[in-house]
Each structure stands twice: as structure tokens, then as C-alpha cells.
Design a protein around this motif. Structure first.
Motif, PDB file in Angstrom:
ATOM      1  N   UNK A 274       0.832  -1.199   0.000  1.00  0.00           N
ATOM      2  CA  UNK A 274       0.000   0.000   0.000  1.00  0.00           C
ATOM      3  C   UNK A 274       0.869   1.252   0.000  1.00  0.00           C
ATOM      4  N   UNK A 275       1.904   1.252   0.825  1.00  0.00           N
ATOM      5  CA  UNK A 275       2.792   2.419   0.902  1.00  0.00           C
ATOM      6  C   UNK A 275       3.497   2.663  -0.420  1.00  0.00           C
ATOM      7  N   UNK A 276       3.988   1.595  -1.048  1.00  0.00           N
ATOM      8  CA  UNK A 276       4.763   1.733  -2.284  1.00  0.00           C
ATOM      9  C   UNK A 276       3.897   2.109  -3.471  1.00  0.00           C
ATOM     10  N   UNK A 277       2.633   1.698  -3.461  1.00  0.00           N
ATOM     11  CA  UNK A 277       1.772   1.921  -4.628  1.00  0.00           C
ATOM     12  C   UNK A 277       1.641   3.400  -4.975  1.00  0.00           C
ATOM     13  N   UNK A 278       1.610   4.256  -3.951  1.00  0.00           N
ATOM     14  CA  UNK A 278       1.458   5.682  -4.214  1.00  0.00           C
ATOM     15  C   UNK A 278       2.665   6.317  -4.881  1.00  0.00           C
ATOM     16  N   UNK A 279       3.803   5.659  -4.823  1.00  0.00           N
ATOM     17  CA  UNK A 279       5.014   6.216  -5.418  1.00  0.00           C
ATOM     18  C   UNK A 279       5.297   5.665  -6.815  1.00  0.00           C
ATOM     19  N   UNK A 280       4.617   4.590  -7.205  1.00  0.00           N
ATOM     20  CA  UNK A 280       4.902   3.959  -8.495  1.00  0.00           C
ATOM     21  C   UNK A 280       4.650   4.859  -9.707  1.00  0.00           C
ATOM     22  N   UNK A 281       3.627   5.758  -9.699  1.00  0.00           N
ATOM     23  CA  UNK A 281       3.452   6.620 -10.869  1.00  0.00           C
ATOM     24  C   UNK A 281       4.687   7.433 -11.222  1.00  0.00           C
TER      25      UNK A 281
ATOM     26  N   UNK B 194      11.732  19.687 -12.480  1.00  0.00           N
ATOM     27  CA  UNK B 194      11.037  19.349 -11.244  1.00  0.00           C
ATOM     28  C   UNK B 194      10.595  17.893 -11.235  1.00  0.00           C
ATOM     29  N   UNK B 195      10.058  17.421 -12.358  1.00  0.00           N
ATOM     30  CA  UNK B 195       9.565  16.042 -12.391  1.00  0.00           C
ATOM     31  C   UNK B 195      10.716  15.044 -12.365  1.00  0.00           C
ATOM     32  N   UNK B 196      11.842  15.361 -13.001  1.00  0.00           N
ATOM     33  CA  UNK B 196      12.993  14.464 -12.962  1.00  0.00           C
ATOM     34  C   UNK B 196      13.519  14.343 -11.540  1.00  0.00           C
ATOM     35  N   UNK B 197      13.632  15.482 -10.856  1.00  0.00           N
ATOM     36  CA  UNK B 197      14.120  15.469  -9.476  1.00  0.00           C
ATOM     37  C   UNK B 197      13.167  14.697  -8.582  1.00  0.00           C
ATOM     38  N   UNK B 198      11.869  14.956  -8.760  1.00  0.00           N
ATOM     39  CA  UNK B 198      10.885  14.265  -7.937  1.00  0.00           C
ATOM     40  C   UNK B 198      10.833  12.776  -8.290  1.00  0.00           C
ATOM     41  N   UNK B 199      11.037  12.452  -9.561  1.00  0.00           N
ATOM     42  CA  UNK B 199      11.009  11.053  -9.969  1.00  0.00           C
ATOM     43  C   UNK B 199      12.116  10.265  -9.288  1.00  0.00           C
ATOM     44  N   UNK B 200      13.316  10.855  -9.230  1.00  0.00           N
ATOM     45  CA  UNK B 200      14.413  10.175  -8.557  1.00  0.00           C
ATOM     46  C   UNK B 200      14.058   9.884  -7.102  1.00  0.00           C
ATOM     47  N   UNK B 201      13.425  10.871  -6.461  1.00  0.00           N
ATOM     48  CA  UNK B 201      13.041  10.687  -5.068  1.00  0.00           C
ATOM     49  C   UNK B 201      11.951   9.640  -4.924  1.00  0.00           C
ATOM     50  N   UNK B 202      10.944   9.727  -5.791  1.00  0.00           N
ATOM     51  CA  UNK B 202       9.804   8.839  -5.646  1.00  0.00           C
ATOM     52  C   UNK B 202      10.110   7.420  -6.113  1.00  0.00           C
ATOM     53  N   UNK B 203      11.007   7.284  -7.072  1.00  0.00           N
ATOM     54  CA  UNK B 203      11.387   5.932  -7.516  1.00  0.00           C
ATOM     55  C   UNK B 203      12.118   5.189  -6.403  1.00  0.00           C
ATOM     56  N   UNK B 204      12.800   5.947  -5.568  1.00  0.00           N
ATOM     57  CA  UNK B 204      13.502   5.313  -4.451  1.00  0.00           C
ATOM     58  C   UNK B 204      12.532   4.878  -3.356  1.00  0.00           C
ATOM     59  N   UNK B 205      11.363   5.504  -3.300  1.00  0.00           N
ATOM     60  CA  UNK B 205      10.435   5.255  -2.208  1.00  0.00           C
ATOM     61  C   UNK B 205       9.916   3.816  -2.163  1.00  0.00           C
ATOM     62  N   UNK B 206       9.484   3.204  -3.305  1.00  0.00           N
ATOM     63  CA  UNK B 206       9.033   1.814  -3.211  1.00  0.00           C
ATOM     64  C   UNK B 206      10.109   0.874  -2.670  1.00  0.00           C
TER      65      UNK B 206
END
Length: 442
Positions: free
Chosen positions: A50-57, A347-359
Motif C-alpha cells: 500500500x505504501x509503495x503503490x502511491x510512489x509507483x506513478x 522538477x519532475x525528474x528530481x521528484x522522480x528520482x526521489x519517488x522511484x527510491x520510495x518503493x
């Protein structure tokens, strides 16, 4: 007129109000969703899903989403994303009311909310510099206010309210967040229009996305700003995945107490956001970033070793202070130095790096808790944060920050002066998670 005495425009007040209401709804859900998941399963790996699903997009669509935002009307992108999320949460609330919630359904809701957040957060980050004329001082001031109210609403007021609403009826927290998204959409739609990005003829979406990613990876300062939240998200998601279980099983905290524990973190975050500018002036942006990162790592170490709820609350408050200061300084620096035509993609590239690490962090936390002990993810997270602090310190040094702001000065124009050193008033700076901390639900 210098930017030191310029006032924030009227439109910013509406954006600020939208964020405050929306963040209050987020705080309600932030406390309620882990507790809802706990009513369905005690399996740490299921909670991690559940936690990881929100970061997959962000992993699947992050860079392409930024390229689309650089083509689209940014204000329209924000209110459409908020409207879609309001409808989604209303559907989830109906599922809770009819007792058909499940872990797969919660994971699907988290994924779609994350997709809406991708477009909203990227558009908001790109819209704010347009609204404020790319003024470094106004950007820092605006981000401080946005971050402060977001922290107060989503962390200080929201979690206890979410716990209380959940105790009354399991659908109430989801309904509250749906209403906050709908209200935010109405306010965002009333914001002044920003200049539409100039289309780049005969250039494919993929080519534009690659250009934005290359801009980040070829700039050592931007890369350092992106790596900090990326490593930080591995650590913080490992903690977040097991925090409710850790609080309940090891600290003896009940449902309402868990909301208060999150409130302690938010209280620290509010303080950190308030002193961010002071830290930037006194220490310089780069040094301030290094110090706040170290504070976060030491605070998580204290949380892991906490013998009781009071020590845990203090550790989370200190960690929140470090994060709050970081999330004011970083976005301000990035927004001041990146050209408008690339802002969405950077902004999206920077955020993507952060969010891809989250799962990865979420599953790491679940696996460590399953294989070893519920405290193990917390100790591991502390080690990651402290190692990241050492690795990225030179990438975001004062010298690099000052050079980047001087280089950006010609595009800012005479009304947007750039700081010349760490002791001056106009020295913005920080890392930021991204997210995307400029607007509602960021």
C-alpha cells in the motif's frame, strides 16, 4: 524597487489557502490510512504494498509527466488533477462505508492518488515561479509559508482529527480528504493564468523529456539536490512502512496516540520551516543543507532507540525540523536557477528520482521488519541518512550555490537580485521532496 520589500501577489493568497485546506485533509488521511490497512492485515509486506503503490506513478511516468506539464496550461493541470482525486477518494469512502475495502483496493487508490499528485505537484512547482516573477527572495518567502501551513495542517491538526474521525466511522477520513481536494480545485481554478510554455516545434515528447533529465544529471548542484531526497525517501519510507506497527507493538501507543506522534513530527516541521531562511543566511545554503540532513539522520537513530513514546515524539520532532527547513530551501533554490521552459521537466525528474527510491524503501522496511525486528528498518534508515549527508555535502556546497545563482541572474532581470553570499538576505536554498512542495497536497 528591490525584492526585499516586494509583496507576494494576491493570487498567492488563494494558492496558500487552497494548500492549507487540502493539507488538512491530507493529514487526516495520513493518520487514517495506515490504521485502515492495519484493520485488514498485520503483514508488514502487505502494508509495504500500500505504501509503495502511491510512489509507483513517478517511476512509470515521472519524466514524461514533466514534459507534458511543460506543454500544458499549468493552472488547468492543477485543478483537473485535484478534481479527479476528489472523485477517487469519494469512491474509496463509499467502499469503506459498504465494508468492501481490501489491501488491493487501497493499493489501487494509492496508485491513482499518486498519479494525480504527479501532475499536480509538477505543475504547481512550475507555476509558482511564474506567479512570483522568478524572484529568489519571494520564492523563499512563499515556500516558507506554503511549507509551514502544510506542516501545521497536515501534521499538527490533521492526524489527531483523522484518528478521531476513524474512530467514529471508517469512511469519514476519506470523505474529509475528498472535500479538501474539491475545495482546493475551486480555489486553484480562480488563480491568475500564467504564460503558457512556448512549444518547441518538431520535438517529440520523449526528446523533450530526455532534455529535462539531462539538464539535471549534467548539473552537479541539481543532481545533489535530487540525490538527497532520493536517498532520504529510501530511509523515510522504510520508517513509515513500519511506524504504526512499531508505535503499537514496541511503544504501546493506541490509535489516538499514533495521531499525536505524527503531530510531534509536524510541530518540528513547522519550526524548521520558520527558521529555514535564518539558517540559510547564517550558514549559507549548502552548509544549512548538510546540517539539516545530519540532524535528520541522528533523529531517526534516536527514534530507533526510543524506550518510550516521549523520547520517540521528541526524536520525530527533531527529524521534522530538519525536514521542514530542507523543504523550504531546496525548492526555492531550484526554482530560482532553472529556466522557465525547463521547470516542469527538471522538477519532475528530481521528484522522480526521489519517488522511484520510495518503493524500494517501503519494501526494504517491510522485509527488514519481517526478517529481523521492527526496529531494524529504523536503524538502517539512520545509517542511510548519515551516509547520504557525507556523500552529497560537496555537491551542494555554498560555493556551488552562489555560482549557480550568479549564473541565473541575467534571466531573472534587474528586479530579481541574486544573493552574493551566505550572510545576505537573499540566499535561498534546500533539497526538497520533492515535493513539489510549492502547491497543494505537495
Amino acid at each position: 524597487m528591490t525584492s526585499d520589500v516586494r509583496k507576494l501577489p494576491t493570487g498567492f493568497g488563494r494558492l496558500w489557502t487552497a494548500q492549507t485546506v487540502s493539507s488538512l485533509g491530507d493529514g487526516v488521511s495520513h493518520a487514517a490510512l495506515p490504521l485502515l490497512a492495519l484493520t485488514l492485515t498485520r503483514d508488514p509486506m502487505a502494508l509495504a504494498v500500500v505504501t509503495a503503490a502511491g510512489t509507483l506513478p513517478w517511476l512509470l511516468f515521472g519524466v514524461l509527466g514533466g514534459a507534458l506539464v511543460d506543454r500544458w496550461d499549468r493552472r488547468r493541470t492543477m485543478w483537473v488533477a485535484d478534481t479527479a482525486r476528489a472523485v477517487l477518494l469519494a469512491i474509496a469512502a463509499a467502499a469503506a462505508a459498504f465494508d468492501v475495502l481490501s489491501i488491493p483496493l487501497l493499493a489501487a487508490v494509492a496508485f491513482l492518488l499518486g498519479l494525480g499528485g504527479l501532475f499536480f505537484d509538477t505543475a504547481a512547482t512550475a507555476y509558482l515561479p511564474d506567479l512570483l516573477g522568478r524572484d529568489p527572495v519571494l520564492l523563499e518567502r512563499a515556500n516558507s509559508r506554503l511549507r509551514g501551513t502544510q506542516t501545521a495542517a497536515s501534521g499538527f491538526a490533521g492526524p489527531p482529527a483523522g484518528s478521531a474521525l476513524l474512530a467514529l466511522w471508517r469512511a469519514f477520513p476519506l470523505l474529509a480528504d475528498a472535500v479538501s481536494f474539491a475545495f482546493s480545485a475551486l480555489l486553484v481554478r480562480s488563480l491568475p493564468a500564467a504564460p503558457r510554455p512556448v512549444p518547441q516545434a518538431r520535438e517529440s515528447l520523449l526528446r523533450q523529456a530526455r532534455a529535462g533529465a539531462s539538464y539535471v544529471f549534467q548539473d552537479r548542484l541539481l543532481l545533489g539536490l535530487a540525490l538527497r531526497p532520493a536517498v532520504g525517501n529510501v530511509a523515510f519510507l522504510a520508517v513509515e512502512t513500519v511506524l504504526a506497527l512499531f508505535a503499537h507493538d514496541r511503544l504501546g501507543i493506541d490509535t489516538f496516540g499514533f495521531g499525536l506522534l505524527l503531530t510531534a513530527e509536524a510541530t518540528g516541521g513547522l519550526l524548521g520551516a520558520g527558521i529555514a531562511s535564518f539558517l540559510g543566511r547564517r550558514l549559507g545554503t549548502g552548509t544549512a543543507l548538510t546540517c539539516t540532513a545530519a540532524v535528520e539522520g541522528l533523529a531517526v537513530l534516536g527514534l530507533a532507540a526510543a524506550p518510550n513514546p516521549y523520547v520517540a515524539g521528541l526524536a520525530l520532532a527533531v527529524c521534522g525540523a530538519g525536514m521542514g527547513a530542507t523543504m523550504v530551501l531546496g525548492p526555492s533554490l531550484r526554482q530560482a536557477m532553472v529556466p522557465a521552459r525547463l521547470m516542469g521537466r527538471v522538477a519532475s525528474t528530481s521528484r522522480m528520482l526521489a519517488m522511484c527510491a520510495a518503493p524500494f524503501g517501503a519494501f526494504l522496511g517491510g522485509w527488514l521488519a519481517t526478517a529481523y525486528d521492527v526496529r531494524t528498518p529504523l536503524y538502517t534508515a539512520a545509517g542511510l541518512l548519515l551516509a547520504m549527508t557525507a556523500v552529497t555535502a560537496t555537491m551542494t556546497s555554498n560555493r556551488r550555490v552562489e555560482a549557480a545563482l550568479r549564473a541565473a541572474a541575467p534571466s531573472n532581470g534587474p528586479d530579481h537580485p541574486v544573493s552574493k553570499g551566505p550572510a545576505q538576505e537573499s540566499a535561498p536554498g534546500l533539497m526538497g521532496q520533492d515535493v513539489s512542495q510549492a502547491g497543494t497536497k505537495a
